[in-house]
Design an enzyme around this catalytic site. Structure first.
Site, PDB file in Angstrom:
ATOM      1  N   ASP A 109     -10.760   3.858  -1.692  1.00 16.32           N
ATOM      2  CA  ASP A 109     -11.387   2.793  -0.898  1.00 16.32           C
ATOM      3  C   ASP A 109     -12.896   2.679  -1.122  1.00 16.32           C
ATOM      4  O   ASP A 109     -13.600   3.677  -1.214  1.00 16.32           O
ATOM      5  CB  ASP A 109     -11.139   3.044   0.594  1.00 16.32           C
ATOM      6  N   ASP A 152       0.817  -1.211   0.000  1.00 18.62           N
ATOM      7  CA  ASP A 152       0.000   0.000   0.000  1.00 18.62           C
ATOM      8  C   ASP A 152       0.856   1.268   0.000  1.00 18.62           C
ATOM      9  O   ASP A 152       1.568   1.538   0.958  1.00 18.62           O
ATOM     10  CB  ASP A 152      -0.901  -0.058   1.248  1.00 18.62           C
TER      11      ASP A 152
END
Ligand code: GLA
Length: 391
Positions: free
Chosen positions: A215, A145
């Site tokens: 997200d 990430d």
């Protein structure tokens, strides 16, 4: 050593690396990830419970194999710089052994930056060491990430976008090489929200899957905006290399069953990784049936490995199609509107002659076309998902 010999070796190494990439994700990865439900609270016990439930619910047999720990497992580094898990995860190797004993695989999370999104220890400057640690623990999947790298990119690039992009790409390549060097097949999933058109360069940087969006959240508006924004990305997907519009929210409670069926059908049309994000130990029969529909999973997992795309849209009504092996197609009629509405599909618009066979994949029943077309009432925020195959 002759130049020719060296180039043969280089070609061999490239082929081996490509074969390696395909081996681990020939079809989109399927499994579970801790983030959407447990977020920073996830513990070793939760991951074991998820592994138990994946097996007892039948999800493993439906194809869900990866049990992935997201952010917040990380502890401090020891005196030699080795990453350690924190007290929520007392023994990562034992956890991997447990997950493997169930016929499942274990995934983990890190960042190319000094810190992860949740502020935990990242892999910056420790890439090879961390890859070795993961391999020694028995890790099979790494979600990597970008988060903490953004500061580094800004500082080192002085605001130059091209330089920042080069730093980002190099960071992913570095971890890819480190993973390959361990000799353990580890799925490599890029999580950097689609920055710098990641789909265009992720395969050559070693990505098996790459997030294309920010997200997801457990509500219809967010799922819809992420899912339908994927139009046009189909050409970047292929066996071993998948666009990833983020994990599933099915069963987390913020959408109704029609909306979750749309979510699952759209992700299947997109050949997206199917990573359930709910509490598997407390699933309703309806959630389980949405997650484990054999026919819908078969669309996602089709061996041809082609992502589907939008064919047309008129107001809130959209038709998407995904080529399947054997000349078949999955065709989805989506109703993004607020009212149930009849929608019509003409077989010739999706390349089929009259007499093609049609199956409603959510109902599991055959559908008959009349005069080369089918009309059905599609619920608001719902989908009619068909498999169309030549006669
Ligand atoms: C980012 C990712 C999420 C999750 C969190 C963890 O937001 O996109 O999927 O991994 O970080 O901190």
């Amino acid at each position: 050593m002759s130049r020719r010999f060296l180039s043969v070796i280089a070609a061999f190494a490239f082929l081996t690396i490509s074969a390696f990439a395909q081996e681990v994700a020939a079809t989109p990865p399927m499994g579970w990830n801790s983030w959407n439900h447990f977020a920073d609270k996830v513990t070793d016990a939760d991951v074991r419970a998820a592994a138990d439930a994946i097996v007892s619910s039948g999800m493993r047999d439906a194809g869900y194999i990866y049990v992935n720990i997201d952010d917040t497992w990380e502890g401090d580094r020891d005196a030699s710089g080795n990453i350690q898990s924190n007290k929520k995860f007392p023994d990562m190797k034992a956890l991997a052994d447990y997950v493997h004993s169930k016929g499942l695989k274990l995934g983990i999370y890190s960042s190319p930056g000094p810190k992860t999104c949740a502020g935990y220890e990242g892999s910056y400057g420790h890439e090879e060491q961390d890859a070795k640690t993961y391999a020694a623990w028995g890790i099979d999947y790494l979600k990597y990430d970008q988060c903490g790298l953004v500061d580094v990119m800004e500082k080192e690039s002085g605001g130059d976008r091209l330089k920042a992009f080069a730093i980002d790409k190099a960071a992913y390549e570095k971890m890819h090489k480190a993973l390959v060097a361990t000799g353990r097949p580890i799925v490599f999933s890029f999580s950097q929200a689609g920055w710098y058109d990641v789909w265009a360069w992720a395969p050559e940087a070693g990505g098996n899957a790459w997030r294309t969006t920010g997200d997801i959240h457990d509500n219809y508006a967010r799922m819809e905006s992420i899912g339908f924004s994927q139009a046009g990305l189909a050409k970047y997907a292929s066996p071993g290399h998948w666009n990833d519009p983020d994990m599933l929210e099915v069963g987390n409670g913020g959408m109704n069953a029609d909306e979750y069926r749309m979510h699952m059908a759209l992700w299947a049309i997109l050949a997206a990784p199917l990573l359930a994000g709910n509490d598997l130990s407390k699933m309703s029969p309806e959630t389980l049936s949405i997650l484990t529909s054999k026919d819908v999973i078969a669309v996602d997992q089709d061996a041809l490995g082609k992502q589907g795309d939008r064919l047309w849209a008129a107001g809130p009504y959209e038709v998407w199609a995904k080529p399947l092996s054997g000349g078949a197609k999955a065709v989805a009629l989506f109703n993004r509107g607020e009212l149930a509405s009849p929608m019509t599909l003409r077989l010739k618009d999706v390349g089929f002659a009259q007499g093609a066979k049609l199956r409603d994949l959510w109902k599991g029943s055959e559908v008959e076309a009349k005069n080369g077309q089918v009309t059905a009432l599609v619920p608001s925020h719902g989908v009619l998902l068909l498999r169309v195959s030549p006669q």
